[in-house]
Design a protein around this motif. Structure first.
Motif, PDB file in Angstrom:
ATOM      1  N   LEU A  91       9.462  29.410 -29.057  1.00  0.00           N
ATOM      2  CA  LEU A  91       8.210  28.808 -27.736  1.00  0.00           C
ATOM      3  C   LEU A  91       6.970  28.017 -28.322  1.00  0.00           C
ATOM      4  O   LEU A  91       6.654  28.356 -29.805  1.00  0.00           O
ATOM      5  N   ASN A  92       7.074  26.988 -27.332  1.00  0.00           N
ATOM      6  CA  ASN A  92       6.000  25.919 -27.533  1.00  0.00           C
ATOM      7  C   ASN A  92       5.426  25.608 -26.850  1.00  0.00           C
ATOM      8  O   ASN A  92       5.642  25.303 -26.015  1.00  0.00           O
ATOM      9  N   GLY A  93       4.428  25.772 -27.087  1.00  0.00           N
ATOM     10  CA  GLY A  93       2.891  25.450 -26.766  1.00  0.00           C
ATOM     11  C   GLY A  93       2.347  24.381 -26.187  1.00  0.00           C
ATOM     12  O   GLY A  93       3.351  23.038 -26.256  1.00  0.00           O
ATOM     13  N   PRO A  94       1.540  23.523 -25.633  1.00  0.00           N
ATOM     14  CA  PRO A  94       1.197  22.916 -26.059  1.00  0.00           C
ATOM     15  C   PRO A  94       1.016  21.185 -25.754  1.00  0.00           C
ATOM     16  O   PRO A  94       0.719  21.413 -26.957  1.00  0.00           O
ATOM     17  N   ASN A  95       0.849  20.514 -25.627  1.00  0.00           N
ATOM     18  CA  ASN A  95       1.348  19.126 -26.071  1.00  0.00           C
ATOM     19  C   ASN A  95       2.387  18.854 -27.428  1.00  0.00           C
ATOM     20  O   ASN A  95       3.039  17.718 -27.654  1.00  0.00           O
ATOM     21  N   LEU A  96       3.526  19.646 -27.245  1.00  0.00           N
ATOM     22  CA  LEU A  96       4.450  20.036 -28.069  1.00  0.00           C
ATOM     23  C   LEU A  96       5.367  19.424 -27.752  1.00  0.00           C
ATOM     24  O   LEU A  96       6.648  18.569 -28.331  1.00  0.00           O
ATOM     25  N   ASN A  97       5.778  18.483 -26.575  1.00  0.00           N
ATOM     26  CA  ASN A  97       6.304  18.099 -25.819  1.00  0.00           C
ATOM     27  C   ASN A  97       6.337  16.405 -26.620  1.00  0.00           C
ATOM     28  O   ASN A  97       7.774  15.419 -25.701  1.00  0.00           O
ATOM     29  N   LEU A  98       5.101  16.142 -26.333  1.00  0.00           N
ATOM     30  CA  LEU A  98       4.955  14.911 -26.780  1.00  0.00           C
ATOM     31  C   LEU A  98       5.324  14.152 -28.222  1.00  0.00           C
ATOM     32  O   LEU A  98       5.044  13.819 -29.114  1.00  0.00           O
ATOM     33  N   LEU A  99       5.573  15.752 -29.203  1.00  0.00           N
ATOM     34  CA  LEU A  99       6.027  15.432 -30.573  1.00  0.00           C
ATOM     35  C   LEU A  99       6.937  14.464 -31.222  1.00  0.00           C
ATOM     36  O   LEU A  99       7.621  14.152 -30.442  1.00  0.00           O
TER      37      LEU A  99
ATOM     38  N   PHE B 234      14.936  28.392 -26.913  1.00  0.00           N
ATOM     39  CA  PHE B 234      14.369  26.939 -26.842  1.00  0.00           C
ATOM     40  C   PHE B 234      13.251  26.656 -26.008  1.00  0.00           C
ATOM     41  O   PHE B 234      13.743  26.432 -25.143  1.00  0.00           O
ATOM     42  N   ARG B 235      12.276  26.683 -26.080  1.00  0.00           N
ATOM     43  CA  ARG B 235      11.207  26.289 -24.789  1.00  0.00           C
ATOM     44  C   ARG B 235      10.281  25.440 -24.810  1.00  0.00           C
ATOM     45  O   ARG B 235       9.570  26.734 -26.084  1.00  0.00           O
ATOM     46  N   GLN B 236       9.173  25.187 -23.758  1.00  0.00           N
ATOM     47  CA  GLN B 236       8.111  24.853 -24.347  1.00  0.00           C
ATOM     48  C   GLN B 236       7.299  24.415 -22.682  1.00  0.00           C
ATOM     49  O   GLN B 236       8.086  24.241 -22.551  1.00  0.00           O
TER      50      GLN B 236
ATOM     51  N   HIS C 122       7.471  12.330 -37.097  1.00  0.00           N
ATOM     52  CA  HIS C 122       8.236  10.749 -36.063  1.00  0.00           C
ATOM     53  C   HIS C 122       8.966  11.308 -35.173  1.00  0.00           C
ATOM     54  O   HIS C 122       9.674  11.248 -34.914  1.00  0.00           O
ATOM     55  N   GLN C 123       9.450  13.486 -36.095  1.00  0.00           N
ATOM     56  CA  GLN C 123      10.374  14.005 -35.020  1.00  0.00           C
ATOM     57  C   GLN C 123      10.246  15.023 -33.607  1.00  0.00           C
ATOM     58  O   GLN C 123       9.473  14.994 -33.815  1.00  0.00           O
ATOM     59  N   THR C 124      10.990  14.557 -32.324  1.00  0.00           N
ATOM     60  CA  THR C 124      10.946  14.958 -31.178  1.00  0.00           C
ATOM     61  C   THR C 124      11.426  16.576 -31.694  1.00  0.00           C
ATOM     62  O   THR C 124      11.715  17.453 -32.250  1.00  0.00           O
ATOM     63  N   LEU C 125      10.212  16.871 -29.857  1.00  0.00           N
ATOM     64  CA  LEU C 125      11.210  18.124 -30.445  1.00  0.00           C
ATOM     65  C   LEU C 125      12.418  18.869 -30.100  1.00  0.00           C
ATOM     66  O   LEU C 125      12.834  19.898 -29.990  1.00  0.00           O
TER      67      LEU C 125
ATOM     68  N   ILE D 220      10.817  36.658 -31.903  1.00  0.00           N
ATOM     69  CA  ILE D 220      10.482  35.583 -31.555  1.00  0.00           C
ATOM     70  C   ILE D 220       9.506  34.582 -32.836  1.00  0.00           C
ATOM     71  O   ILE D 220       9.127  34.793 -33.426  1.00  0.00           O
ATOM     72  N   ILE D 221       9.897  33.135 -32.406  1.00  0.00           N
ATOM     73  CA  ILE D 221       9.236  32.019 -33.932  1.00  0.00           C
ATOM     74  C   ILE D 221       7.826  31.379 -32.727  1.00  0.00           C
ATOM     75  O   ILE D 221       8.958  30.587 -31.541  1.00  0.00           O
ATOM     76  N   ILE D 222       6.882  31.095 -32.417  1.00  0.00           N
ATOM     77  CA  ILE D 222       6.117  30.610 -32.039  1.00  0.00           C
ATOM     78  C   ILE D 222       5.608  29.813 -32.361  1.00  0.00           C
ATOM     79  O   ILE D 222       4.196  29.991 -33.397  1.00  0.00           O
ATOM     80  N   ASN D 223       4.967  28.428 -31.655  1.00  0.00           N
ATOM     81  CA  ASN D 223       3.733  27.087 -32.077  1.00  0.00           C
ATOM     82  C   ASN D 223       3.175  27.566 -31.072  1.00  0.00           C
ATOM     83  O   ASN D 223       3.276  26.790 -29.642  1.00  0.00           O
ATOM     84  N   PRO D 224       2.062  28.102 -31.093  1.00  0.00           N
ATOM     85  CA  PRO D 224       0.679  28.810 -30.030  1.00  0.00           C
ATOM     86  C   PRO D 224       0.081  26.990 -29.633  1.00  0.00           C
ATOM     87  O   PRO D 224      -0.160  26.984 -28.635  1.00  0.00           O
ATOM     88  N   ALA D 225       0.332  26.634 -30.957  1.00  0.00           N
ATOM     89  CA  ALA D 225      -0.570  24.861 -30.467  1.00  0.00           C
ATOM     90  C   ALA D 225      -1.561  25.362 -30.102  1.00  0.00           C
ATOM     91  O   ALA D 225      -2.218  26.496 -30.665  1.00  0.00           O
TER      92      ALA D 225
END
Length: 147
Positions: A8-16, A49-51, A26-29, A72-77
């Motif tokens: 699970l990926n939190g806010p702004n990780l869609n802009l990775l 895999f979700r964001q 430079h790698q994207t989500l 669960i693996i979580i990047n809560p940002a």
């Protein structure tokens, strides 16, 4: 039957890959998802895999994972530093929880040094770039194999 790991990926990780590449690379989500899917297949795991930029989505997915996953693996940002709701949802899980941060939050602004999620996490991986997701996936596999 495969063991399921929610990533699970939190806010702004869609802009990775687009936002502050000097910090986040430079790698994207999508790249991260592909890397995780390939490693999961090697490890005999299935990933979901979700964001989302919305805190309630992350909470809903953690609650869903309680019935559907084994880890669960979580990047809560940014929610790392603010969300007691995510902490409470993770605390209701009876399986491994691993927290990932692309940057080293302890080398950044003081407000980023504290994470509510870390109070529940079985492991915290920070500052390894997107490779941190792969390290977390390997650790999840180890924890599940030893359970």
């Amino acid at each position: 039957m495969s063991k399921v790991v929610y990533i699970l990926n939190g806010p702004n990780l869609n802009l990775l890959g687009k936002r502050e590449p000097e910090i986040y690379g430079h790698q994207t989500l999508d790249d991260v998802n592909e890397m995780c899917a390939a490693l999961a297949a090697e490890l005999g795991l299935e990933i979901i895999f979700r964001q989302s930029n919305a805190e309630h989505d992350l909470i809903d997915w953690v609650q869903e994972a309680r019935e559907a996953a084994q880890a669960i693996i979580i990047n809560p940002a940014a929610y790392s530093h603010t969300s007691i709701g995510i902490l409470d949802a993770l605390s209701a899980c009876q399986f491994p929880v691993l927290e990932v941060h692309v940057s080293n939050i302890h080398k950044r602004e003081a407000f980023r040094h504290f994470s509510y999620v870390s109070q529940r996490a079985d492991a915290v991986i920070a500052g390894c770039g997107v490779e941190g997701y792969l390290l977390a996936l390997r650790r999840a596999a180890t924890l599940l194999d030893n359970a």
